[in-house]
Scaffold this active site. Structure first.
Site, PDB file in Angstrom:
ATOM      1  N   HIS A   1       0.800  -1.586   0.453  1.00 63.09           N
ATOM      2  CA  HIS A   1       0.276  -0.118   0.256  1.00 63.09           C
ATOM      3  C   HIS A   1       0.485   1.310   0.595  1.00 63.09           C
ATOM      4  O   HIS A   1       0.838   2.346  -1.003  1.00 63.09           O
ATOM      5  CB  HIS A   1      -0.909  -0.346   1.400  1.00 63.09           C
ATOM      6  CG  HIS A   1      -2.106   1.230   1.277  1.00 63.09           C
ATOM      7  ND1 HIS A   1      -2.843   1.281   1.023  1.00 63.09           N
ATOM      8  CD2 HIS A   1      -1.841   2.197   1.916  1.00 63.09           C
ATOM      9  CE1 HIS A   1      -3.047   2.430   1.417  1.00 63.09           C
ATOM     10  NE2 HIS A   1      -2.642   3.000   2.074  1.00 63.09           N
ATOM     11  N   GLU A   2       2.058   1.352   0.593  1.00 68.04           N
ATOM     12  CA  GLU A   2       2.791   2.846   0.862  1.00 68.04           C
ATOM     13  C   GLU A   2       3.399   2.500  -0.018  1.00 68.04           C
ATOM     14  O   GLU A   2       3.598   3.698  -0.563  1.00 68.04           O
ATOM     15  CB  GLU A   2       3.489   2.676   2.552  1.00 68.04           C
ATOM     16  CG  GLU A   2       2.603   2.181   3.975  1.00 68.04           C
ATOM     17  CD  GLU A   2       1.770   3.179   3.753  1.00 68.04           C
ATOM     18  OE1 GLU A   2       1.818   4.596   3.132  1.00 68.04           O
ATOM     19  OE2 GLU A   2       0.805   3.298   4.390  1.00 68.04           O
TER      20      GLU A   2
ATOM     21  N   HIS B   1       1.718   4.645  -3.179  1.00 66.73           N
ATOM     22  CA  HIS B   1       1.716   6.103  -2.159  1.00 66.73           C
ATOM     23  C   HIS B   1       3.721   6.275  -2.815  1.00 66.73           C
ATOM     24  O   HIS B   1       3.339   7.200  -4.156  1.00 66.73           O
ATOM     25  CB  HIS B   1       1.486   6.626  -0.879  1.00 66.73           C
ATOM     26  CG  HIS B   1       0.838   5.915  -0.813  1.00 66.73           C
ATOM     27  ND1 HIS B   1      -0.717   6.236  -1.441  1.00 66.73           N
ATOM     28  CD2 HIS B   1      -0.084   5.697   0.080  1.00 66.73           C
ATOM     29  CE1 HIS B   1      -2.033   6.152  -0.581  1.00 66.73           C
ATOM     30  NE2 HIS B   1      -1.203   5.742   0.147  1.00 66.73           N
TER      31      HIS B   1
END
Length: 441
Positions: free
Chosen positions: A31-32, A35
């Protein structure tokens, strides 16, 4: 993961905590990283990439100046971009922006064009969905997928429920009704005590007689459910409910729905017959019309037959992965809609404790089960982060949509107030799901 199941003497640290940390670590990192990498592609500099919160355990700085860190509390993570005043990218650090050089300001998140900020924020959930698709597609490529044809791939033994079918048999009809695919076969032969089958075997068409292909046998037990608490285990055969005999899994389901609790189940296990008492639990169940609350005991069926498996091509495997990922998303959305509409209660919402328990059980069941767990959690985390709640990615995207319509962002005061409310809601939700976990233990 199979090795973990072979070391029970090391206790819950290996069987529950470590699988949970692996699941959460992979899902949070992907997820990170979504980003981070999309922000980098957009020319936005990441100052910190953190797995976990709180005290830093170890860290290093890469050649681009990003500090990669692992922290003590492993329940999430964040990427802090240049120009942010907090790890959530909730508001710009205006004093710092004013003091930046022109070159640094061009790399700052708040100064990036709206579409770049939106793409960077949306990338986290998107990468979670991509991870789920890749996992499910990889499982399809390595393990195969069930053939839709009503052809028997495997047969299983259940005490007291023999079947006349053999691997390779193609079932043409059940009780005179055509079986067009494997799910048809199971549905048509799920009720009643005996069924007449028209079967193609070794090139010849023959007639056979068999009992229900879904006997009242336990294939799986839901962790923390009524059956689990009562000591029911996979392989058990449930012979009766409150004294009413059950000849098929459909009989068992009907008896659980109609019987007055508490229920007394007559169980056969390795030749022994005994009774257990339990209370069914009202559980949100997907139906053709939405979500329905049904009394369930938390067991799944053990079919006597399984379909043939085949190895799909890469594109078909990706389509299979996307379909499985969407089924997780769709089921979650329907459940949330049912809660909002008052058609379901929220007692089935689980938190970290339930995820840890499920992770441990999936690890003990083997690598395929554990990977499937990661795929399911990744899709769920991606969906949750898209909810339009300030402090979540969906809240940021809502702010950007408002900015696109208004031509300017929300005022700092309004954005800070909304973010504070969002953080409070997230904290309350965490407390609530943790309470649900503890109440279900």
């Amino acid at each position: 993961m199979d090795a973990i199941a072979q070391i029970p003497l090391l206790g819950p640290l290996l069987t529950t905590v470590i699988p949970f940390l692996i699941v959460l670590g992979i899902v949070v990192f992907v997820h990170e990283y979504g980003h981070y990498i999309v922000g980098r592609w957009c020319g936005i500099h990441a100052e910190v990439f953190s797995i976990g919160f709180g005290k830093e355990l170890f860290a290093w700085v890469d050649r681009r100046g990003t500090r990669w860190r692992v922290a003590a509390l492993p329940l999430g993570g964040y990427v802090r971009f240049l120009g942010d005043s907090d790890p959530a990218s909730a508001r710009p650090d205006n004093p710092a922006l004013a003091a930046m050089s022109d070159e640094d300001r061009r790399r700052a998140f708040p100064a990036a064009p709206l579409w770049k900020r939106a793409a960077t924020v949306a990338a986290g959930p998107v990468f979670n969905f991509l991870l789920s698709i890749v996992i499910f597609a990889g499982m399809a490529l390595t393990l195969g997928v069930g053939d839709e044809r009503p052809v028997i791939g495997q047969t299983f033994e259940v005490p007291g429920h023999p079947t006349a079918l053999r691997p390779g048999d193609e079932v043409l009809a059940v009780d005179g009704r055509p079986a067009t695919d494997f799910s048809d076969l199971l549905e048509l032969a799920s009720e009643g005590e005996r069924h007449r089958l028209l079967v193609r075997r070794d090139g010849a068409t023959i007639e056979l007689e068999t009992g229900p292909l879904l006997p009242p046998a336990v294939g799986g037990v839901a962790s923390g459910g009524p059956a689990d608490k009562a000591g029911i285990a996979p392989g058990d055969v449930i012979r009766a409910v409150n004294g009413v005999p059950a000849s098929s899994f459909a009989d068992l389901q009907k008896a659980v729905r109609e019987a007055t609790p508490p229920l007394t189940l007559t169980i056969e296990r390795e030749g022994r017959v005994f009774d257990v008492a339990l209370e069914p639990q009202l559980t949100p169940t997907p139906t053709a019309d939405g979500i329905e609350m049904r009394p369930l005991i938390g067991v799944t069926a053990a079919p006597l037959v399984a379909p043939m498996t085949r190895t799909p091509g890469p594109l078909e495997a990706l389509a299979f992965g996307a379909t499985r990922t969407w089924s997780v998303i769709d089921g979650s959305l329907r459940y949330v809609a049912a809660i909002i509409g008052g058609e379901a209660d929220s007692s089935s919402l689980g938190g970290p404790i339930r995820i840890a328990s499920m992770s441990g059980e999936a690890a003990e069941a083997g690598l395929p089960s554990f990977l499937g767990m990661i795929g399911m959690i990744s899709a769920s985390i991606g969906l949750i982060n898209l909810f339009p709640i300030p402090a979540l990615d969906g809240g940021h995207l809502l702010f950007y949509a408002i900015e696109a319509v208004r031509g300017r962002p929300l005022s700092d005061r309004l954005a800070e107030a909304a973010t504070g409310i969002g953080i409070a809601l997230v904290i309350l939700l965490m407390i609530f799901v943790t309470y649900n976990d503890l109440a279900g233990m």
